[in-house]
Structure formats: structure tokens, C-alpha cells
Design a protein around this motif. Sequence first.
Motif, short mmCIF file in Angstrom:
data_model
loop_
_atom_site.label_atom_id
_atom_site.label_comp_id
_atom_site.label_asym_id
_atom_site.label_seq_id
_atom_site.Cartn_x
_atom_site.Cartn_y
_atom_site.Cartn_z
N ALA A 76 0.79 -1.29 -0.05
CA ALA A 76 -0.08 0.07 0.02
C ALA A 76 0.94 1.28 0.00
O ALA A 76 0.70 2.15 -0.78
N GLU A 77 1.97 1.18 0.82
CA GLU A 77 2.76 2.35 0.83
C GLU A 77 3.66 2.70 -0.54
O GLU A 77 3.69 3.84 -0.91
N THR A 78 3.90 1.62 -1.02
CA THR A 78 4.59 1.93 -2.44
C THR A 78 3.71 2.39 -3.36
O THR A 78 3.84 3.28 -4.23
N ARG A 79 2.42 1.70 -3.52
CA ARG A 79 1.23 2.32 -4.52
C ARG A 79 1.21 3.81 -4.11
O ARG A 79 0.94 4.41 -5.23
N ILE A 80 0.92 4.10 -2.98
CA ILE A 80 0.48 5.62 -2.73
C ILE A 80 1.61 6.40 -2.89
O ILE A 80 1.16 7.49 -3.61
N VAL A 127 5.05 10.53 3.41
CA VAL A 127 3.62 10.67 3.71
C VAL A 127 2.78 9.57 3.16
O VAL A 127 1.82 9.09 3.99
N ALA A 128 3.21 8.56 2.51
CA ALA A 128 2.66 7.24 2.40
C ALA A 128 2.87 6.59 3.61
O ALA A 128 1.88 5.58 4.31
N ALA A 129 3.90 6.52 4.22
CA ALA A 129 4.11 6.07 5.59
C ALA A 129 3.29 6.36 6.67
O ALA A 129 2.89 5.76 7.54
N LEU A 130 3.16 7.73 6.60
CA LEU A 130 2.24 8.27 7.46
C LEU A 130 0.84 7.85 7.45
O LEU A 130 0.04 7.65 8.42
N ALA A 131 0.48 7.89 6.11
CA ALA A 131 -1.07 7.67 5.92
C ALA A 131 -1.27 6.08 5.99
O ALA A 131 -2.56 5.70 6.48
N VAL A 132 -0.30 5.13 6.02
CA VAL A 132 -0.74 3.56 6.19
C VAL A 132 -0.04 3.22 7.46
O VAL A 132 -0.71 2.86 8.49
N GLY A 133 1.67 3.03 7.75
CA GLY A 133 2.02 2.42 8.54
C GLY A 133 1.59 3.05 10.03
O GLY A 133 1.43 2.37 10.84
N HIS A 134 1.77 4.77 10.05
CA HIS A 134 1.65 5.28 11.15
C HIS A 134 0.25 5.18 11.82
O HIS A 134 -0.19 4.79 12.95
N LYS A 135 -0.54 5.41 10.64
CA LYS A 135 -2.08 5.31 11.08
C LYS A 135 -2.59 3.96 11.47
O LYS A 135 -3.45 3.79 12.29
N ALA A 136 -2.04 2.96 10.82
CA ALA A 136 -2.38 1.37 11.48
C ALA A 136 -1.75 1.44 12.85
O ALA A 136 -2.60 0.48 13.68
N ALA A 137 -0.52 1.78 13.07
CA ALA A 137 -0.08 1.72 14.30
C ALA A 137 -0.91 2.41 15.49
O ALA A 137 -1.04 2.06 16.82
N MET A 138 -1.39 3.65 15.33
CA MET A 138 -2.29 4.44 16.04
C MET A 138 -3.68 3.98 16.39
O MET A 138 -4.07 3.79 17.39
N THR A 139 -4.22 3.32 15.42
CA THR A 139 -5.34 2.45 15.50
C THR A 139 -5.43 1.10 16.26
O THR A 139 -5.99 0.87 17.21
N MET A 140 -4.13 0.40 15.86
CA MET A 140 -3.90 -0.59 16.94
C MET A 140 -3.59 -0.31 18.37
O MET A 140 -3.71 -1.04 19.42
N MET A 141 -3.04 0.90 18.41
CA MET A 141 -2.87 1.36 19.95
C MET A 141 -4.16 1.32 20.69
O MET A 141 -4.28 1.45 22.01
N GLY A 142 -5.40 1.46 20.05
CA GLY A 142 -6.55 1.27 20.84
C GLY A 142 -7.19 -0.02 20.69
O GLY A 142 -7.51 -0.39 21.92
N PHE A 143 -6.80 -0.85 19.62
CA PHE A 143 -7.55 -2.37 19.62
C PHE A 143 -6.68 -3.09 20.63
O PHE A 143 -7.29 -3.91 21.39
N GLY A 144 -5.40 -3.36 20.16
CA GLY A 144 -4.56 -4.20 20.76
C GLY A 144 -4.60 -4.14 22.25
O GLY A 144 -4.63 -5.34 22.67
N PRO A 145 -4.29 -3.14 23.13
CA PRO A 145 -4.28 -3.10 24.42
C PRO A 145 -5.78 -3.44 25.05
O PRO A 145 -5.79 -4.25 26.07
N LEU A 146 -6.65 -3.03 24.25
CA LEU A 146 -8.17 -3.54 24.83
C LEU A 146 -8.26 -5.26 24.88
O LEU A 146 -8.72 -5.72 25.62
#
Length: 538
Positions: free
Chosen positions: A102-106, A145-164
Motif C-alpha cells: 500500500a505504501e509503495t502504491r500510494i 507521506v505514504a508511511a504516515l497515511a498507512v503504517g503510522h495510521k495503522a499503528a495508532m489504530t492498533m494502539m486502541g484495539f490491541g491493548p483492549l
Amino acid sequence: MTTELQDNPATEADPCRTDRPPGSFAALPFAQALGRNALRVLVGLQIARTVFRIGFAAMAAATVGRLVMGTPVDPALPLIALGSFIASAVAGACAERREAFAETRIACALRERAGNRLATLGARSLQAMPAGETIVALQRHPGAVAALAVGHKAAMTMMGFGPLLAAAALLLVSWQAGLLVMGLTPVMIVFFVLVGATIRRRADDQERAFAHLARQFADRIRTLPTIFANHAFARERDTLSRRLDAHAGRTMGVLSIAFVNAGLIDFFASLSIAMLAVFLGLGHLGLVSLPGFSGLAFWQSLFILMVAPEYFAPFRRFSELYHVKAQGVAAAAALDRLMDREPATEPHIEAIEGDLHALPERGLVAIVGASGSGKTTLLRRLAGADAQAGQGAPPLAGATWVSTDGFVPAGSLADAMAWRCPSATPARIEEVGHALGLADDRLLPGGLSAHVAAGGGNLSGGQRVRLAVARALIADRPVLADEPTAKLDDATAARVREALCTLAQTRCVVVATHDRALASAAMRTIDLDRTVKREAAA
């Protein structure tokens, strides 16, 4: 390009448009919209990995606990544990692959979008852009920008789901142990805020410093002949080396802060797990009686110790990518700033735009005016190299371009003269070569057989102009000449003036010049200085 990333291209088409007006490049929103579906899949895979890892911890703890306690082990338990472990590994591998894809394509789509935006700018606007900064922007910024939109966003989302998920598993076994683990979360968030602000500031400084370094490097490349002529190569090399070392030091400074942030997460995770291990161990030894830590089965204590790291894993991943956020935000801002430039406009040129379509079929037309008044821009408009939207067909599309920056292929001098001139004959090439002093130029040993480097690197500015004039004499096309006599001695300049006047007898020849003798031979003169004064008076 974009449809490969989207399950429903019709609903995502609008953010991918490249025909928006200036001021709306919006690199980050574009990347986020383009990667939205890929992000959903990525987060889903990461959640599945977390669930499988927790399942593996439960089955492994139950198996080991029964073995230690000497009770029979159900054969299904180790099989389920092995299957959960394999499934978590497969989900993790698919997530990593999806993220990289995804990051490469973006990044590629952002570069294509930037290229389309640059194509809408005229040649004058492109020339005004800093070459080094533009190259860096197209190479480095889309990936950030692609790393921010995909990798970092996924890490931020998982910081909510994973610990729960991990906390829920802990609470099912011992709510006291779950509260102990979750109690350190607010402290980690405070450190995130403090360290993140520092990383943002340093990333912004680093981005500006790198753009400045790129501009300097491009400038040194452009002025290499002057640097060599003044024997300053060693000095300039040492200067650039020192600046590169300084930039590397700043980069390591940003990374070191990110590593400190990750180290803090490791510290809190280790502290939490150590406290759990102590309380659980004391409870099993019967030395203390703590609710939630005493009276647990061995497999339950082992499960708690195996799941606790899963609670902190998303925080650690997020902290590792915190510098990615800072770099991505800075890169998106730099891309927007660079690509949202308004096309350069020259009102005095627009005022005479209509006259350009009434050029004579043959004759010499001179464009005169002070440096910077737009003579070259006007020539490019005539050739279609600086066309604006709605301008229509350029008056002299396909004309032979005469200047010092014309294309020069590698090969012999005769081949360079005959480039894109299918009607050229050896006799005509030799005749033109002698007329312009190229065939017997003492600085081109070998005459018409002299070797010419790709790009004309071994030719002087005057030789390049005469080579372009030779092509014009050989070809049967209109001519656009940009300062054709500016870099020539008097005798050679006279030859070029004579050649252009000869060409003007059979075709239209338009020259931008400061040469009064050449301008005086023109049948028509366009004075840009008078146009400017007339507009100022109006």
C-alpha cells in the motif's frame, strides 16, 4: 494506479483527481483517501494476529501448566497452540506485505500526481522552482507521506484495539492483574506527548535543512565548469561534505529521540511484567495473600505473564513510528508548498498574445526588451513549450529551436547537425558546416567527423548555438532563436546573423535578442519594454 488500491474506485475517485486548481494539492488527504481500504485490511490482519497470539498464549499456558502440575494434557491443546502460532505468523506476514504494498502504491500515485501538477505549469514557472528541492520532494516526500497515511495510521489504530484485547484477556483471569497493567498507561501517554513535540520540531528543522542542502548541491552541479575553472573543486567538495555530516548528525538526533521513546515503553513494560511476576510468585509460594494474585492456578499465572507483553506491544510499535509521523507531516507540508505554486504569468505577454497568431509565413521577427522581460517565455509560448490552458494550438509548433540549451546527441558533428533532419544530405551538411565555421573550427579537430559528447558537454556555448543554426539551415521548418549571437565573437556573430537572414527569406524566423544589428534587420519588432510601459500608464 489508484484503482488497484481501492475496492470501490467509484467512491474514491474524487480525491485522486489531478486537475484541481492551484492551492489544493493536499498530499496527505490524497494519500489517506487512497489508502483507506488498504488500511482497513491492514488493521484487520493486525487484530487477527493479536487474537491468535492471545489464543496461543492461552493454549500454551494450559499445556505447560498441566505438564508442570503433572495432570493429563489433552492432545488438542498443543495442536491448537501450534495452529494459533502459525496463524499469528501468517497474519503478521500478510500485514507487513499489505503495508509495504500500500505504501509503495500510494508513493507512486503521489509522484504521478505531482508530475501531472508540474505538467500544468509553464516552462517559466518550472525554471523558477528550486531544482534540488523539487528533486528531493519527488524522491523522498511521497514515501514519507505514504508511511504516515498507512503504517503510522495503522499503528495508532492498533494502539486502541490491541491493548483492549490484551486487557480483556487479563481481566477474565484476574481483574487485579489487568488493572495493574493498565495503571501505567496514562504515564506512557504523558511521555508520548513530551517526546513527540520534540521530534516534531526536529523533523521540521531537518526537512528545511535537507531542502536547503539539496538546493546547494544542485547549484554546485550547475556551476561545475566555473568551479573547475577557478580550481575550487576541493574546497566545494569539503564544504558539501561538512554540510552532509551536519545533516546526518541531525538525522541521528531525531532517531535517537525516537529510540529513547521506545526505550521508555520497554521500561514500563518490563516494570509491569516484573511486578506481576513478583506478586504471582509470592502468591504461589504462599508468602503473601493478595487478591487476584493468590490462589491462581499455575497456568493462569503463566497466561498473565505471556499476555502482558501483548498489552504494551502496540504502544511500542507506535513509539517506534513516532518519527514517521513527524517526517510525514513535514513532507506533506513541503509537497503542498512546492506543488501549490501559481503558474507564472506575465501580463505584458498576455497583452500581445493575440498578435502571436498573426506571424508572417516568412520573414525575420525580433523580440527585444530588457533581461527578465519575458522574451524567452514568449518564444516558448510560440513553440508550445509553455502553453496555458485554453490557449489553442501554438503558432510555431515543431519549429527548430536555436539556443545554447538545445538537445545534442552523442556522435559525430555531422550526425548532430542532421538530427531530426531526414532531408539532410552529406553535401548540404558540409556546405552549412563551412558557412558557419563548424567544419574548420580549430577547437573541433576532425571537422565534421569530430566527436560530440552526449548533451554537447565538449562544446562551448557558441559552438552549440552554431550547431543549432546549422540544423535550422538544413531543416525546412520555422525557426525560434533565443539570443543566437550572445556568446559569439564578432566574426562568428556576423555569420549567424547572415544565416538567420537567409533563412528568413523562405520561412518565419523569430529571434529574442539584445543584438541591435540583428534586430535592425527584422521586418517586424516586438518591444516588450514598451508593452510594459504602456500597461503601467494605463
